[in-house]
Design an enzyme around this catalytic site. Sequence first.
Site, short mmCIF file in Angstrom:
data_model
loop_
_atom_site.label_atom_id
_atom_site.label_comp_id
_atom_site.label_asym_id
_atom_site.label_seq_id
_atom_site.Cartn_x
_atom_site.Cartn_y
_atom_site.Cartn_z
N HIS A 111 3.65 -1.14 2.04
CA HIS A 111 2.61 -1.94 0.79
C HIS A 111 1.94 -3.03 1.75
O HIS A 111 2.83 -3.75 2.17
CB HIS A 111 3.47 -2.38 -0.18
N LEU B 129 7.02 -0.49 -9.85
CA LEU B 129 5.93 -0.53 -9.08
C LEU B 129 6.12 -1.35 -7.87
O LEU B 129 6.22 -2.57 -8.04
CB LEU B 129 4.74 -0.95 -9.84
N ASP B 130 6.09 -0.71 -6.64
CA ASP B 130 6.39 -1.51 -5.37
C ASP B 130 7.70 -2.17 -5.53
O ASP B 130 7.56 -3.51 -5.11
CB ASP B 130 5.09 -2.29 -5.03
N GLN C 113 -0.25 -4.66 11.74
CA GLN C 113 0.83 -4.74 11.42
C GLN C 113 1.92 -3.65 10.86
O GLN C 113 2.86 -3.19 11.25
CB GLN C 113 1.54 -5.81 10.74
N GLU C 114 1.09 -2.94 9.85
CA GLU C 114 1.67 -1.80 9.05
C GLU C 114 2.03 -0.60 10.14
O GLU C 114 3.12 0.19 9.99
CB GLU C 114 0.73 -1.22 7.96
C1 GRF Z 1 -2.32 0.80 3.63
O1 GRF Z 1 -2.86 -0.39 3.56
C2 GRF Z 1 -1.06 0.91 2.78
O2 GRF Z 1 -0.21 -0.30 3.07
C3 GRF Z 1 -1.55 1.20 1.32
O3 GRF Z 1 -2.54 2.02 1.43
C4 GRF Z 1 -3.26 1.53 2.76
C5 GRF Z 1 -3.24 3.20 3.34
O4 GRF Z 1 -4.22 3.26 4.40
N1 GRF Z 1 -0.22 1.81 0.62
P1 GRF Z 1 -4.07 4.38 5.33
O5 GRF Z 1 -4.44 5.61 4.62
O6 GRF Z 1 -2.76 4.68 6.06
O7 GRF Z 1 -5.18 4.13 6.44
#
Ligand code: GRF
Length: 226
Positions: A117, A152-153, A181-182
């Site tokens: 998230h 939710l989250d 960062q993700e």
């Molecule tokens: C990301 O920002 C994730 O955190 C959120 O939705 C977005 C998905 O991006 N849940 P992607 O499809 O992985 O590029």
Amino acid sequence: MSVNGGEAKKRLGVLVSGSGSNLQALIDACAQPDYPAELAVVISNVPTAFALERARRANVSAVALDHKSFADREAFDAELVAALRAHRVDVVCLAGFMRLVGKSFLDAFPQRVLNIHPSLLPAFPGLHGPRQAVKHGAKVAGCTVHFVDAGLDSGPIIAQAAVPVLPEDTEETLAARILIQEHQLYPLAVRWLCEGRIEIRDRTVHVRGGAPAIDAHALRSPGGAR
Ligand code: GRF
């Protein structure tokens, strides 16, 4: 498949709805010989999602299950569970999957469903995390990998990475910085789970071997110095 000739690799099922850049990060991680997981299937509720194309390019089974063609959430979730089981999935990763999953789904994969998230939960759950952070004048934003529960989250937090909100940030520039960062954080959290290093006590996640609650290396001052 085995890691270091020992433990079997865990089989990942990734649920997506959009571009799939987090899926790509998981695909890239799984390509490393010492990574403890492999991609079993990618499922999208949006048949045109680019994420499905990423899966095909990586020779991963790509399944489109359009939620609009199911009578209700229960029926859709049942089909999702069936598809994941057919691919012998151990761990489910939601990666930009824009649907809530119900109790029957979660019961099928207890403590085995993760989500990423784009906010530092519990701040800004739901849609548009970066937009909410900018709107509220937050000084620090970031991303969270958490277990999915019925809310939710709201499930137990596994890992977080922080990024500064710069004075000139828009929703788009902040979201782009968070996304970088993700792509680091999600494969790391999945690694911990697949290595059996995660334990949940009450609602606190403990990672054997230690893990930073927040990746301080992600913090940069506005001047760019770390
Ligand atoms: C990301 O920002 C994730 O955190 C959120 O939705 C977005 C998905 O991006 N849940 P992607 O499809 O992985 O590029």
